[in-house]
Motif scaffolding. Structure first.
Motif, PDB file in Angstrom:
ATOM      1  N   ILE A   1       0.830  -1.202   0.000  1.00 49.96           N
ATOM      2  CA  ILE A   1       0.000   0.000   0.000  1.00 49.96           C
ATOM      3  C   ILE A   1       0.866   1.254   0.000  1.00 49.96           C
ATOM      4  N   ASN A   2       1.987   1.238   0.726  1.00 55.76           N
ATOM      5  CA  ASN A   2       2.889   2.387   0.729  1.00 55.76           C
ATOM      6  C   ASN A   2       3.575   2.581  -0.612  1.00 55.76           C
ATOM      7  N   ALA A   3       3.686   1.500  -1.381  1.00 54.29           N
ATOM      8  CA  ALA A   3       4.357   1.574  -2.676  1.00 54.29           C
ATOM      9  C   ALA A   3       3.377   1.707  -3.846  1.00 54.29           C
ATOM     10  N   GLY A   4       2.085   1.557  -3.578  1.00 52.04           N
ATOM     11  CA  GLY A   4       1.098   1.755  -4.632  1.00 52.04           C
ATOM     12  C   GLY A   4       0.645   0.502  -5.342  1.00 52.04           C
ATOM     13  N   TRP A   5       0.904  -0.665  -4.781  1.00 60.26           N
ATOM     14  CA  TRP A   5       0.434  -1.903  -5.399  1.00 60.26           C
ATOM     15  C   TRP A   5      -0.237  -2.767  -4.352  1.00 60.26           C
ATOM     16  N   LYS A   6      -1.125  -3.611  -4.841  1.00 62.02           N
ATOM     17  CA  LYS A   6      -1.879  -4.461  -3.910  1.00 62.02           C
ATOM     18  C   LYS A   6      -0.985  -5.581  -3.396  1.00 62.02           C
ATOM     19  N   PRO A   7      -1.207  -5.968  -2.146  1.00 60.40           N
ATOM     20  CA  PRO A   7      -0.431  -7.085  -1.615  1.00 60.40           C
ATOM     21  C   PRO A   7      -0.639  -8.337  -2.476  1.00 60.40           C
ATOM     22  N   HIS A   8       0.402  -9.108  -2.644  1.00 64.57           N
ATOM     23  CA  HIS A   8       0.299 -10.331  -3.449  1.00 64.57           C
ATOM     24  C   HIS A   8      -0.596 -11.332  -2.729  1.00 64.57           C
TER      25      HIS A   8
ATOM     26  N   SER B   1      -6.485   4.949  -4.710  1.00 66.70           N
ATOM     27  CA  SER B   1      -6.283   3.831  -3.801  1.00 66.70           C
ATOM     28  C   SER B   1      -6.647   2.536  -4.520  1.00 66.70           C
ATOM     29  N   LEU B   2      -6.271   1.428  -3.929  1.00 73.08           N
ATOM     30  CA  LEU B   2      -6.519   0.135  -4.550  1.00 73.08           C
ATOM     31  C   LEU B   2      -8.000  -0.143  -4.760  1.00 73.08           C
ATOM     32  N   ASP B   3      -8.850   0.442  -3.914  1.00 68.42           N
ATOM     33  CA  ASP B   3     -10.297   0.257  -4.066  1.00 68.42           C
ATOM     34  C   ASP B   3     -10.933   1.333  -4.949  1.00 68.42           C
ATOM     35  N   ASN B   4     -10.091   2.170  -5.554  1.00 67.54           N
ATOM     36  CA  ASN B   4     -10.539   3.265  -6.440  1.00 67.54           C
ATOM     37  C   ASN B   4     -11.457   4.260  -5.743  1.00 67.54           C
ATOM     38  N   GLU B   5     -11.332   4.379  -4.438  1.00 63.39           N
ATOM     39  CA  GLU B   5     -12.192   5.275  -3.662  1.00 63.39           C
ATOM     40  C   GLU B   5     -11.481   6.562  -3.250  1.00 63.39           C
ATOM     41  N   THR B   6     -10.198   6.474  -2.962  1.00 64.99           N
ATOM     42  CA  THR B   6      -9.461   7.593  -2.393  1.00 64.99           C
ATOM     43  C   THR B   6      -8.404   8.082  -3.373  1.00 64.99           C
ATOM     44  N   HIS B   7      -8.295   9.388  -3.485  1.00 61.11           N
ATOM     45  CA  HIS B   7      -7.253  10.000  -4.307  1.00 61.11           C
ATOM     46  C   HIS B   7      -6.027  10.255  -3.438  1.00 61.11           C
ATOM     47  N   TYR B   8      -4.854   9.909  -3.968  1.00 63.04           N
ATOM     48  CA  TYR B   8      -3.602  10.130  -3.256  1.00 63.04           C
ATOM     49  C   TYR B   8      -2.786  11.197  -3.976  1.00 63.04           C
ATOM     50  N   ASP B   9      -2.092  11.986  -3.192  1.00 71.51           N
ATOM     51  CA  ASP B   9      -1.126  12.950  -3.709  1.00 71.51           C
ATOM     52  C   ASP B   9       0.261  12.321  -3.619  1.00 71.51           C
ATOM     53  N   GLU B  10       1.132  12.690  -4.565  1.00 69.40           N
ATOM     54  CA  GLU B  10       2.506  12.206  -4.543  1.00 69.40           C
ATOM     55  C   GLU B  10       3.472  13.369  -4.402  1.00 69.40           C
ATOM     56  N   ALA B  11       4.401  13.245  -3.467  1.00 73.00           N
ATOM     57  CA  ALA B  11       5.493  14.201  -3.355  1.00 73.00           C
ATOM     58  C   ALA B  11       6.543  13.810  -4.395  1.00 73.00           C
ATOM     59  N   CYS B  12       7.054  14.805  -5.108  1.00 75.76           N
ATOM     60  CA  CYS B  12       7.964  14.579  -6.236  1.00 75.76           C
ATOM     61  C   CYS B  12       9.349  15.135  -5.912  1.00 75.76           C
ATOM     62  N   TYR B  13      10.366  14.361  -6.252  1.00 69.82           N
ATOM     63  CA  TYR B  13      11.755  14.741  -6.003  1.00 69.82           C
ATOM     64  C   TYR B  13      12.602  14.353  -7.215  1.00 69.82           C
ATOM     65  N   SER B  14      13.743  15.006  -7.336  1.00 69.84           N
ATOM     66  CA  SER B  14      14.700  14.622  -8.371  1.00 69.84           C
ATOM     67  C   SER B  14      16.103  14.956  -7.903  1.00 69.84           C
ATOM     68  N   LEU B  15      17.062  14.371  -8.616  1.00 69.10           N
ATOM     69  CA  LEU B  15      18.466  14.592  -8.309  1.00 69.10           C
ATOM     70  C   LEU B  15      19.239  14.470  -9.618  1.00 69.10           C
ATOM     71  N   THR B  16      19.936  15.535  -9.990  1.00 74.67           N
ATOM     72  CA  THR B  16      20.783  15.464 -11.175  1.00 74.67           C
ATOM     73  C   THR B  16      22.130  14.848 -10.788  1.00 74.67           C
ATOM     74  N   LYS B  17      22.872  14.457 -11.787  1.00 75.91           N
ATOM     75  CA  LYS B  17      24.188  13.877 -11.520  1.00 75.91           C
ATOM     76  C   LYS B  17      25.075  14.873 -10.776  1.00 75.91           C
TER      77      LYS B  17
END
Length: 184
Positions: free
Chosen positions: A33-40, A156-172
């Motif tokens: 759930i923390n990674a965005g996929w359903k448990p196997h 969310s996995l049940d298509n009920e809740t919208h999640y926000d994502e924090a975005c980061y990057s790092l150049t070489k």
């Protein structure tokens, strides 16, 4: 695929013999759930995904050197949010029994070094759901630059809740500066 050694970890190509450990990690709802996929749901599902990881070529098994147990996965994959083949996205999942020990940070730093210095990637991105404070901590310890929040970027996995994502990057160059400043 190169194997990568750190103090406590071996990062290597996943193998079919990792299936039991991979399923143990991937069936845990707290991990997926923390990674965005359903448990196997069963080992057959884990085998299919593990086979994809084996064939991908840029996903490593995280192996604890003391026990030789696969405790997670980490990879550099195409970033679907950016139309640039020189940018890769960092993703990782770790068995919950190993959370809070700095293992994800140790693995991520090793993969960043490999990506920038061996694969000559121009930039590495990473994302986490805003509720995932553990990933936020790993990302901060690796020197990523915060870009902002992509609102309602996932359901969310049940298509009920919208999640926000924090975005980061790092150049070489940012990575090289971070490593240089960290060890001075």
């Amino acid at each position: 695929m190169d194997s990568i050694h750190t103090t406590r970890l071996l990062l290597r190509q996943p193998k079919g013999t990792d299936l039991k450990d991979f399923f143990e990690c991937s069936k845990n709802p707290a991990v997926g759930i923390n990674a965005g996929w359903k448990p196997h749901s069963d080992m057959k599902e884990s085998l299919q995904i593990l086979t994809d990881f084996i064939n991908n070529g840029n996903i490593w098994a995280i192996v604890d050197k003391l026990t030789n147990k696969m405790i997670g996965t980490i990879g550099l994959v195409d970033d679907a949010k950016r139309n640039n083949p020189q940018v890769k996205m960092l993703g990782y999942a770790l068995n919950e029994n190993f959370w809070g020990q700095g293992i994800a940070t140790e693995a991520a730093r090793a993969i960043l070094d490999y990506g920038f210095n061996k694969q000559n990637i121009a930039m590495i991105s990473v994302y986490h759901y805003t509720f995932n404070k553990r990933s936020k901590s790993v990302i901060a310890k690796c020197g990523f630059k915060y870009e902002g929040v992509l609102r309602n970027s996932a359901l969310s996995l049940d298509n009920e809740t919208h999640y926000d994502e924090a975005c980061y990057s790092l150049t070489k160059q940012e990575y090289l500066d971070f490593v240089s400043n960290k060890f001075q």
